[in-house]
Write a protein that holds these residues in place. Sequence first.
Motif, PDB file in Angstrom:
ATOM      1  N   THR A 168       0.985  -1.033  -0.085  1.00  0.00           N
ATOM      2  CA  THR A 168       0.751  -0.053  -0.038  1.00  0.00           C
ATOM      3  C   THR A 168       1.307   1.128  -0.088  1.00  0.00           C
ATOM      4  O   THR A 168       0.574   2.446  -0.737  1.00  0.00           O
ATOM      5  N   ALA A 169       1.877   0.996   1.305  1.00  0.00           N
ATOM      6  CA  ALA A 169       3.307   2.864   1.133  1.00  0.00           C
ATOM      7  C   ALA A 169       4.845   1.719   0.673  1.00  0.00           C
ATOM      8  O   ALA A 169       4.334   0.504   1.100  1.00  0.00           O
ATOM      9  N   VAL A 170       5.077   2.554   0.227  1.00  0.00           N
ATOM     10  CA  VAL A 170       6.349   2.686   0.259  1.00  0.00           C
ATOM     11  C   VAL A 170       7.480   3.286   1.552  1.00  0.00           C
ATOM     12  O   VAL A 170       7.133   4.463   1.456  1.00  0.00           O
ATOM     13  N   ARG A 171       8.273   3.720   1.805  1.00  0.00           N
ATOM     14  CA  ARG A 171       9.459   4.326   2.798  1.00  0.00           C
ATOM     15  C   ARG A 171      10.698   4.924   2.185  1.00  0.00           C
ATOM     16  O   ARG A 171      11.259   3.624   1.509  1.00  0.00           O
ATOM     17  N   SER A 172      11.054   5.691   2.410  1.00  0.00           N
ATOM     18  CA  SER A 172      12.615   6.460   1.686  1.00  0.00           C
ATOM     19  C   SER A 172      13.151   6.759   3.500  1.00  0.00           C
ATOM     20  O   SER A 172      12.059   6.638   4.283  1.00  0.00           O
ATOM     21  N   SER A 201      21.030   9.684  -2.557  1.00  0.00           N
ATOM     22  CA  SER A 201      21.228   8.528  -2.759  1.00  0.00           C
ATOM     23  C   SER A 201      20.280   8.571  -1.760  1.00  0.00           C
ATOM     24  O   SER A 201      20.405   9.285  -0.389  1.00  0.00           O
ATOM     25  N   ASN A 202      19.497   7.461  -1.709  1.00  0.00           N
ATOM     26  CA  ASN A 202      18.565   6.856  -0.523  1.00  0.00           C
ATOM     27  C   ASN A 202      18.097   5.391  -0.588  1.00  0.00           C
ATOM     28  O   ASN A 202      18.401   4.808  -0.864  1.00  0.00           O
ATOM     29  N   TYR A 203      17.580   4.877   0.180  1.00  0.00           N
ATOM     30  CA  TYR A 203      17.105   3.519   0.303  1.00  0.00           C
ATOM     31  C   TYR A 203      15.528   3.341   0.904  1.00  0.00           C
ATOM     32  O   TYR A 203      14.578   4.402   1.539  1.00  0.00           O
ATOM     33  N   SER A 204      15.236   2.667   0.020  1.00  0.00           N
ATOM     34  CA  SER A 204      13.328   2.729  -0.176  1.00  0.00           C
ATOM     35  C   SER A 204      13.096   1.153   0.681  1.00  0.00           C
ATOM     36  O   SER A 204      13.668   0.122  -0.083  1.00  0.00           O
ATOM     37  N   SER A 205      11.983   1.173   1.653  1.00  0.00           N
ATOM     38  CA  SER A 205      12.044  -0.041   1.540  1.00  0.00           C
ATOM     39  C   SER A 205      10.148  -0.110   1.586  1.00  0.00           C
ATOM     40  O   SER A 205       9.688   0.931   1.249  1.00  0.00           O
ATOM     41  N   TYR A 206       9.715  -1.228   2.331  1.00  0.00           N
ATOM     42  CA  TYR A 206       8.162  -1.288   2.234  1.00  0.00           C
ATOM     43  C   TYR A 206       7.989  -2.844   2.535  1.00  0.00           C
ATOM     44  O   TYR A 206       8.057  -3.126   2.567  1.00  0.00           O
ATOM     45  N   TRP A 207       6.302  -2.591   3.331  1.00  0.00           N
ATOM     46  CA  TRP A 207       5.470  -3.329   3.437  1.00  0.00           C
ATOM     47  C   TRP A 207       4.970  -4.175   2.842  1.00  0.00           C
ATOM     48  O   TRP A 207       4.032  -2.936   2.162  1.00  0.00           O
ATOM     49  N   VAL A 208       4.124  -5.187   2.543  1.00  0.00           N
ATOM     50  CA  VAL A 208       3.608  -5.620   1.105  1.00  0.00           C
ATOM     51  C   VAL A 208       2.490  -7.058   2.474  1.00  0.00           C
ATOM     52  O   VAL A 208       2.349  -7.262   3.476  1.00  0.00           O
ATOM     53  N   GLU A 219      -6.944   5.821  -3.110  1.00  0.00           N
ATOM     54  CA  GLU A 219      -7.658   6.040  -2.148  1.00  0.00           C
ATOM     55  C   GLU A 219      -7.096   5.406  -0.853  1.00  0.00           C
ATOM     56  O   GLU A 219      -6.817   6.729   0.782  1.00  0.00           O
ATOM     57  N   ALA A 220      -6.964   4.475  -0.995  1.00  0.00           N
ATOM     58  CA  ALA A 220      -5.645   3.827   0.411  1.00  0.00           C
ATOM     59  C   ALA A 220      -4.654   4.238   0.846  1.00  0.00           C
ATOM     60  O   ALA A 220      -4.444   3.805   1.645  1.00  0.00           O
ATOM     61  N   MET A 221      -4.320   4.584  -0.380  1.00  0.00           N
ATOM     62  CA  MET A 221      -2.834   4.765  -0.137  1.00  0.00           C
ATOM     63  C   MET A 221      -2.769   6.663  -0.115  1.00  0.00           C
ATOM     64  O   MET A 221      -1.408   6.721   1.290  1.00  0.00           O
ATOM     65  N   GLN A 222      -3.496   7.269   0.110  1.00  0.00           N
ATOM     66  CA  GLN A 222      -3.565   8.797   0.714  1.00  0.00           C
ATOM     67  C   GLN A 222      -3.769   8.177   1.633  1.00  0.00           C
ATOM     68  O   GLN A 222      -3.481   9.158   2.649  1.00  0.00           O
ATOM     69  N   ILE A 223      -4.904   7.468   2.191  1.00  0.00           N
ATOM     70  CA  ILE A 223      -5.307   7.820   3.702  1.00  0.00           C
ATOM     71  C   ILE A 223      -4.208   7.194   4.385  1.00  0.00           C
ATOM     72  O   ILE A 223      -3.799   7.755   5.482  1.00  0.00           O
ATOM     73  N   TRP A 224      -3.515   6.269   4.148  1.00  0.00           N
ATOM     74  CA  TRP A 224      -2.154   5.952   4.700  1.00  0.00           C
ATOM     75  C   TRP A 224      -0.874   6.604   4.455  1.00  0.00           C
ATOM     76  O   TRP A 224      -0.619   6.524   6.211  1.00  0.00           O
ATOM     77  N   ALA A 249       2.440   4.034  -2.870  1.00  0.00           N
ATOM     78  CA  ALA A 249       3.079   2.688  -3.791  1.00  0.00           C
ATOM     79  C   ALA A 249       2.913   3.611  -5.322  1.00  0.00           C
ATOM     80  O   ALA A 249       3.671   2.447  -6.195  1.00  0.00           O
ATOM     81  N   LYS A 250       2.343   4.021  -5.454  1.00  0.00           N
ATOM     82  CA  LYS A 250       1.908   4.155  -7.110  1.00  0.00           C
ATOM     83  C   LYS A 250       2.267   6.023  -7.093  1.00  0.00           C
ATOM     84  O   LYS A 250       1.951   7.029  -6.324  1.00  0.00           O
ATOM     85  N   PRO A 251       3.013   6.099  -8.423  1.00  0.00           N
ATOM     86  CA  PRO A 251       3.321   7.719  -8.880  1.00  0.00           C
ATOM     87  C   PRO A 251       1.857   8.438  -8.789  1.00  0.00           C
ATOM     88  O   PRO A 251       2.038   9.694  -8.730  1.00  0.00           O
TER      89      PRO A 251
END
Length: 421
Positions: A140-144, A298-305, A331-336, A345-347
Motif C-alpha cells: 500500500t505504501a513505500v518508505r524512504s 542516494s536513499n534507501y527505500s523499503s516497504y511492507w506488503v 484512495e487507500a494509499m492517500q489515507i495511509w 506505492a504508486k506515482p
Amino acid sequence: MKLNRLRTFMMGAATAAMTMASGAGSASAVEIEYWQYFFEARVDAMDKLIENFEAANPDITVKMTHFPYDSYRTKVAAAIPAGQGPDVVQLFYGWLNDYVEAELIQPLPADTFPPEKIEEEFFPMVKAMRMGDSYWALPTAVRSLALFYNERMFEEAGIENPPANLDEFVEAAKKLTKKDGAGNLTAVGITTGMTAQDHHWIREVLIRQFGGEPYLDDYKKVNYNNEAGLKAFGFYNDLQAKHGVTKAAFMDEPQAAFKAGRAGMHIDGSFRIGALESVRGLKWGVAELPAGPDGTRSNYSSYWVNAITSKAEGEKFDAAVKFMEYLTSDEAMQIWLETVGELPAKPSAAMTDENVNHPVYGPFIKGLEYAKTTVFANESAQRQTMVDMMQRIELQGQALEESVSQAAGEEQKILDEYYQK
C-alpha cells in the motif's frame, strides 16, 4: 377458532420466512482475517481502511489482529500451516522468499493483478515481489529515509538551515551536541543505532556517496570490503569515535532520544511521522538526506506488503482478493500517507503537487526519485552482520578494516547459502 388458526399459521409462516432470510444472509456473508504487527499509526490507518472497505462491501467483514513486532513472524509461521490465522497478511518485503518457501502465501491472481499493469502503475521497486510470471504481494505504501531535525535545538545553536551535505552535517552535529560538567553527553547531535535505520543508511546511501556499490550481481555478491566501503563505515564510526557527536544506544533507542528532545538530528523512515506528530511540545522539521562529498544523492527505500495466505480458499479467497484490490487503490494509499506517513506505492498517488511540496512528506517523496531497495536473502541475518561489525569496533577495539572484512565474509556466506539452495 378458524381466525385463530389462520393467525397462528400466518405468524409461523412469517417466522419461517425471517429465519430463511437470516440464513441466506449469513450464507452470503464472509469474514476474513487480516494480520499485521503492532505500530499504533499503522493500526489506526488499517481501521480506517477496513471501515471504508466494509461500507462498500457489506457482505464482507474484515477482522484485524496485530501482535508485537518481536513475536509477529513466529505467530504467522505457526498459524497458517495449522489452517488458522490470517487470510491476508502483512510482511516485510525482505521476508518474501521465506514466506514463499514455507508456503505461507499464494500468488496473486493474474486476472485481477496482471504483472504488466502492476509494473506500469507502481514504483519500480515492487518488482522484487515478482517471481516468474506472478506477483506474490503488493504494498500500500513505500518508505524512504530523510533527516528529522529539532527546530528548537537548531535555533539555540544558531543553525539556520538543515545540512545540505555530509560536511555540513558533521559541523551541525558538533554545534547541537551537549555535555555536562563531567563530559557526559546530555544531548547528541545525531542519533545512531545499527538496529534502527543506520544499516540501511550505510548500505544504500553512504557507500554509494563515497563512490561505491554495496552489492554486485543483483545483490548476490558483497562489494563493500573496499576503499569506498571503508570510507563509508569510517565516516559513520567517526561520528562517535572522533567527533563525539553521538553514542550508540543513547537513551536505548535513537527515536526515543529524538522524541525526548535530546537529539538534534535523527535519520529515520517516513513511517516515523505519525509517531512524532503525537509528541507534545516537540518542534521538528524534515529535510532530504545530506548529499555526499561530490554532491551525490542516494536513499534507501523499503516497504511492507500485503499478501493472500495459503489458508484463504473459496469465498474467503475471493473476499481477500477484493480486499487486496482496495488496499492497493490510490484512495487507500492517500489515507495511509496521511495517517502513518508512509508514501503511496504508486506515482499517481505519491507525485501530486500537494504531496511533493508538503513540508513533511515532500523530502521523503523526493528521496524516492534516487532511492535503492536492497534485495535481501535473509534481512535479519544480514542486518546482524552489520550490528556485530560495529560492536566489535566499539566494544572490542577491533580495527575498522578487519571488522569490515569479517562482516563482508559473513554476509557473503549468508548470500551463498541462500542462492545455492
